[in-house]
Each structure stands twice: as structure tokens, then as C-alpha cells.
Write a protein that holds these residues in place. Structure first.
Motif, mmCIF file in Angstrom:
data_model
loop_
_atom_site.group_PDB
_atom_site.id
_atom_site.type_symbol
_atom_site.label_atom_id
_atom_site.label_comp_id
_atom_site.label_asym_id
_atom_site.label_seq_id
_atom_site.Cartn_x
_atom_site.Cartn_y
_atom_site.Cartn_z
ATOM 1 N N ILE A 250 0.846 -1.192 0.000
ATOM 2 C CA ILE A 250 0.000 0.000 0.000
ATOM 3 C C ILE A 250 0.882 1.242 0.000
ATOM 4 C CG2 ILE A 250 -1.810 1.241 1.230
ATOM 5 C CD1 ILE A 250 -2.338 -1.462 2.723
ATOM 6 N N LEU A 251 0.689 2.112 -0.968
ATOM 7 C CA LEU A 251 1.407 3.382 -0.985
ATOM 8 C C LEU A 251 0.393 4.476 -0.694
ATOM 9 C CD1 LEU A 251 4.139 4.536 -3.452
ATOM 10 C CD2 LEU A 251 2.470 6.125 -2.537
ATOM 11 N N ARG A 252 0.657 5.268 0.345
ATOM 12 C CA ARG A 252 -0.265 6.348 0.708
ATOM 13 C C ARG A 252 0.485 7.679 0.730
ATOM 14 N NH1 ARG A 252 -0.392 8.538 5.357
ATOM 15 N NH2 ARG A 252 -2.616 9.029 5.097
ATOM 16 N N ASP A 253 -0.198 8.699 0.258
ATOM 17 C CA ASP A 253 0.352 10.054 0.259
ATOM 18 C C ASP A 253 -0.810 11.008 0.528
ATOM 19 O OD1 ASP A 253 2.058 12.181 0.019
ATOM 20 O OD2 ASP A 253 1.972 12.246 -2.165
ATOM 21 N N ASP A 254 -0.839 11.562 1.741
ATOM 22 C CA ASP A 254 -1.963 12.384 2.170
ATOM 23 C C ASP A 254 -3.230 11.528 2.122
ATOM 24 O OD1 ASP A 254 -3.229 14.605 3.145
ATOM 25 O OD2 ASP A 254 -3.449 15.556 1.184
ATOM 26 N N GLU A 255 -4.237 11.912 1.325
ATOM 27 C CA GLU A 255 -5.470 11.129 1.257
ATOM 28 C C GLU A 255 -5.501 10.197 0.057
ATOM 29 O OE1 GLU A 255 -8.749 13.801 1.351
ATOM 30 O OE2 GLU A 255 -8.349 14.520 3.379
ATOM 31 N N ASP A 256 -4.448 10.178 -0.730
ATOM 32 C CA ASP A 256 -4.389 9.323 -1.918
ATOM 33 C C ASP A 256 -3.743 7.989 -1.572
ATOM 34 O OD1 ASP A 256 -5.513 11.328 -3.505
ATOM 35 O OD2 ASP A 256 -3.545 12.263 -3.793
ATOM 36 N N VAL A 257 -4.310 6.913 -2.130
ATOM 37 C CA VAL A 257 -3.838 5.571 -1.807
ATOM 38 C C VAL A 257 -3.800 4.724 -3.075
ATOM 39 C CG1 VAL A 257 -4.288 3.450 -0.506
ATOM 40 C CG2 VAL A 257 -4.837 5.668 0.512
ATOM 41 N N ALA A 258 -2.705 3.975 -3.227
ATOM 42 C CA ALA A 258 -2.616 2.952 -4.274
ATOM 43 C C ALA A 258 -2.232 1.646 -3.598
ATOM 44 C CB ALA A 258 -1.579 3.336 -5.329
ATOM 45 N N ALA A 259 -2.865 0.557 -3.980
ATOM 46 C CA ALA A 259 -2.599 -0.736 -3.353
ATOM 47 C C ALA A 259 -2.474 -1.810 -4.417
ATOM 48 C CB ALA A 259 -3.708 -1.094 -2.362
ATOM 49 N N ALA A 260 -1.594 -2.775 -4.173
ATOM 50 C CA ALA A 260 -1.370 -3.863 -5.119
ATOM 51 C C ALA A 260 -1.290 -5.187 -4.375
ATOM 52 C CB ALA A 260 -0.084 -3.621 -5.907
ATOM 53 N N PHE A 261 -2.152 -6.131 -4.745
ATOM 54 C CA PHE A 261 -2.040 -7.499 -4.263
ATOM 55 C C PHE A 261 -1.017 -8.208 -5.137
ATOM 56 C CE2 PHE A 261 -6.262 -6.276 -2.831
ATOM 57 C CZ PHE A 261 -6.319 -6.827 -1.557
ATOM 58 N N HIS A 262 -0.119 -8.978 -4.516
ATOM 59 C CA HIS A 262 0.945 -9.621 -5.285
ATOM 60 C C HIS A 262 1.355 -10.927 -4.617
ATOM 61 C CE1 HIS A 262 3.866 -8.515 -2.155
ATOM 62 N NE2 HIS A 262 3.198 -7.381 -2.082
ATOM 63 N N ASP A 263 1.947 -11.803 -5.398
ATOM 64 C CA ASP A 263 2.555 -12.993 -4.820
ATOM 65 C C ASP A 263 3.638 -12.532 -3.851
ATOM 66 O OD1 ASP A 263 4.640 -15.215 -4.662
ATOM 67 O OD2 ASP A 263 3.075 -16.237 -5.796
ATOM 68 N N THR A 264 3.710 -13.171 -2.677
ATOM 69 C CA THR A 264 4.670 -12.734 -1.661
ATOM 70 C C THR A 264 6.087 -12.669 -2.209
ATOM 71 O OG1 THR A 264 3.290 -13.694 0.061
ATOM 72 C CG2 THR A 264 5.559 -13.217 0.646
ATOM 73 N N ARG A 265 6.429 -13.581 -3.108
ATOM 74 C CA ARG A 265 7.778 -13.600 -3.680
ATOM 75 C C ARG A 265 8.065 -12.374 -4.538
ATOM 76 N NH1 ARG A 265 7.287 -19.387 -6.435
ATOM 77 N NH2 ARG A 265 5.298 -18.426 -6.913
ATOM 78 N N LYS A 266 7.027 -11.612 -4.891
ATOM 79 C CA LYS A 266 7.205 -10.418 -5.707
ATOM 80 C C LYS A 266 7.287 -9.147 -4.869
ATOM 81 C CE LYS A 266 7.160 -12.280 -9.820
ATOM 82 N NZ LYS A 266 8.311 -12.149 -10.752
ATOM 83 N N LEU A 267 7.442 -9.296 -3.559
ATOM 84 C CA LEU A 267 7.541 -8.113 -2.706
ATOM 85 C C LEU A 267 8.708 -7.224 -3.131
ATOM 86 C CD1 LEU A 267 6.773 -6.425 -0.282
ATOM 87 C CD2 LEU A 267 8.098 -7.964 1.163
ATOM 88 N N GLY A 268 9.789 -7.837 -3.574
ATOM 89 C CA GLY A 268 10.946 -7.059 -4.019
ATOM 90 C C GLY A 268 10.607 -6.130 -5.166
ATOM 91 N N ALA A 269 9.713 -6.559 -6.058
ATOM 92 C CA ALA A 269 9.316 -5.699 -7.173
ATOM 93 C C ALA A 269 8.570 -4.470 -6.667
ATOM 94 C CB ALA A 269 8.443 -6.494 -8.151
ATOM 95 N N ALA A 270 7.710 -4.670 -5.666
ATOM 96 C CA ALA A 270 6.982 -3.538 -5.088
ATOM 97 C C ALA A 270 7.939 -2.564 -4.405
ATOM 98 C CB ALA A 270 5.935 -4.044 -4.096
ATOM 99 N N VAL A 271 8.916 -3.106 -3.689
ATOM 100 C CA VAL A 271 9.884 -2.258 -2.997
ATOM 101 C C VAL A 271 10.744 -1.485 -4.000
ATOM 102 C CG1 VAL A 271 11.879 -2.264 -1.447
ATOM 103 C CG2 VAL A 271 9.917 -3.721 -0.949
ATOM 104 N N LYS A 272 11.149 -2.135 -5.074
ATOM 105 C CA LYS A 272 11.947 -1.453 -6.099
ATOM 106 C C LYS A 272 11.153 -0.314 -6.743
ATOM 107 C CE LYS A 272 15.147 -5.112 -7.529
ATOM 108 N NZ LYS A 272 15.585 -5.970 -8.650
ATOM 109 N N LEU A 273 9.888 -0.587 -7.027
ATOM 110 C CA LEU A 273 9.050 0.449 -7.613
ATOM 111 C C LEU A 273 8.915 1.629 -6.646
ATOM 112 C CD1 LEU A 273 7.118 1.501 -9.772
ATOM 113 C CD2 LEU A 273 5.300 0.127 -8.716
ATOM 114 N N TRP A 274 8.700 1.328 -5.373
ATOM 115 C CA TRP A 274 8.594 2.367 -4.342
ATOM 116 C C TRP A 274 9.868 3.206 -4.272
ATOM 117 C CZ3 TRP A 274 6.975 5.701 -0.928
ATOM 118 C CH2 TRP A 274 7.711 5.973 0.225
#
Length: 282
Positions: A250-274
Motif C-alpha cells: 500500500i502506498l499512501r500520500d496524504d489522502e491518496d492511496v494505491a494498493a497492489a495485491f501480489h505474490d509474496t515472492r514479488k515483494l521485491g518488485a513492489a519495494v523497487k518500484l517504491w
């Protein structure tokens, strides 16, 4: 190992055994102390000759050869040179093995464990260092108590992204768009509300208006709790117990939120994007 200890060990193995589709198991202790205990238990529970590979979430690895609860060789370690079982004094060798076990435990979890056949047959005089010796030496090494963030490496190249620095919703919009490559489902709460994949209308993870309202309220409560500690934007990561299944980024900035369900093994991809998004706006 005495007969009674063997029976006790077999009973523990039988009670903890579960069917799985992958040769890997996950040691999901939330502290370094807990993970070190799990590594030691894996060594203790290895009776037949095996090569045990412990892989941390950041890619660090400890690969050891184990037989009858004894470490007989080390093929790879997180830091420093490999111990020399032929020339190192037994006391020094034991201390080094304890340090290696502690090093992999300090690395971010969950730890992935794979048990493989040894590369070659063991020599008759290859007695190694016993589990009890390594465990005792580990008792002399103090580990940090704090929990560590889980970062799972991903082979996908880090994306190049651009955000609108003038818009508060720019980073959440970009996270929503960028997560398409790894997300099973995603949604965006910004100037407009978007749903995709498993989060699309009629799909299993589609959040209705009531759920979104409660979700937003919970995030506002989270912001109130951490406003004096953490700045925005924030990445909040949730993963299932055991390290397998579907996670939520979940990425939140003030009142804006984006969330992505992903395979746990893909957590690194979410962190890299962040990280790439965060660097783009700094």
C-alpha cells in the motif's frame, strides 16, 4: 545422539510436517533470535547427509553440508571467508560457524530453506562440528532485538518512472500504473478511483464502497499514530504468516492511496518500484 533424543526429534518432525508444492520452506521468525533458533533446529533435524541452503530476503545465503546434526562443510556465507575444516582449529571453527548462523539470522526474513543432495559422498572421517557445539557458541553472540523489514529480491529490472511533483497524487498514480507488471490485483483512490485484475468489479478482491471507506478510515488512524515519526509518502507492506501466499503493498500520500495485491515472492518488485518513485520526487 542418544536413542531417546532421536525418537523425540522424529516426533517433533512428524508433528510439524506439512505437505507443500515447493521444495523450499520458510523460516518466518520475526526477530533475529527466532530465526537463529529456526536455523539451528533445521541443522539439528538433518540426520542424513544434505546440503542446506538458507537464503535471506535480501539475497544473502548460507549453504552448509550437514550430516547427523553436524556441519561438515560450508559452501557459501553472508560475509567473510569460508571456514577451512581441514586447517582451522576446532574452537575457532566452531566460533566461525556460530557467527555464520548468526549472520544469516540477522539478515532480513523470512529465510528460505532448501534441502538438497550433497555434491559428493562424505568421507568416513568427515565428522564436522556438532549441533550442540554450534548452539553453545551461538549463545556467546548477542543478536539485535528489533524486527526487520522484509525485502525480497526480484529479478525484474528496476523501472524508470516519472511523477508529477506538483500533484500530491502523482506518486500514488505512478505506483498504480507501475505495479501492473507484478500485481495480481490493484486499486487506486485518488482524483479518480480505479480497479484492475483481482480487484476489478465482480472479482474476488474487489473492494466495495463500505470496505473502501473503512480502509481509508484505518489509514487515517495509522497516519495519526505515526505522524510524529514517519513522513509521507509511505509504503506499507503486509504479508501472510509463513511467507507464502498473497501479500499487499500500500502506498499512501496524504489522502491518496494505491494498493497492489501480489505474490509474496514479488515483494521485491513492489519495494523497487517504491524506491524509484521516492527517488524521483526527492
Amino acid at each position: 545422539m542418544m536413542d531417546g533424543e532421536i525418537l523425540e526429534l522424529l516426533e517433533e518432525i512428524g508433528q510439524s510436517s506439512v505437505a507443500r508444492l515447493s521444495p523450499a520452506v520458510y523460516l518466518s521468525g520475526e526477530t533475529a533470535q527466532a530465526r537463529r533458533g529456526e536455523v539451528l533446529n533445521a541443522i539439528r533435524g538433518t540426520i542424513l547427509p544434505r546440503r542446506l541452503e538458507f537464503k535471506a530476503a535480501d539475497g544473502g545465503m548460507l549453504a552448509v553440508e550437514v550430516n547427523s546434526s553436524r556441519i561438515t562443510d560450508v559452501f557459501r556465507c553472508v560475509s567473510g571467508p569460508l571456514p577451512d575444516f581441514e586447517t582451522d582449529a576446532r574452537e575457532n571453527l566452531t566460533g566461525r560457524l556460530a557467527q555464520l548462523v548468526s549472520d544469516i539470522a540477522i539478515a532480513p526474513g523470512p529465510l528460505e530453506l532448501i534441502s538438497l543432495r550433497p555434491d559428493s559422498a562424505l568421507e568416513a572421517d568427515d565428522v564436522g562440528i556438532t549441533f550442540s557445539e554450534v548452539e553453545a557458541a551461538c549463545g556467546n553472540i548477542v543478536l539485535p532485538d528489533e524486527r526487520r523489514m522484509t525485502i525480497v529480491p526480484d529479478a525484474t529490472p528496476e523501472p524508470v518512472v516519472e511523477t508529477d511533483q506538483q500533484s500530491p497524487s502523482g506518486i500514488t498514480d505512478a505506483f498504480y500504473e507501475g505495479s501492473e507488471r507484478f500485481a495480481l490485483g490493484r486499486f487506486l483512490i485518488s482524483d479518480e478511483v480505479k480497479f484492475d485484475g483481482l480487484c476489478s468489479e465482480g472479482q474476488p478482491a474487489h473492494p466495495d464502497e463500505n470496505l473502501l471507506a473503512r480502509f481509508t478510515k484505518d489509514l487515517l488512524g495509522w497516519q495519526a499514530d505515526v505522524s510524529n515519526i514517519l513522513s509521507e509518502p509511505q509504503l506499507i507492506v503486509m504479508r501472510p504468516s509463513g511467507g507464502q501466499g498473497v501479500g499487499l503493498a500500500i502506498l499512501r500520500d496524504d489522502e491518496d492511496v494505491a494498493a497492489a495485491f501480489h505474490d509474496t515472492r514479488k515483494l521485491g518488485a513492489a519495494v523497487k518500484l517504491w524506491k524509484s518513485l521516492k527517488n524521483a520526487v526527492e
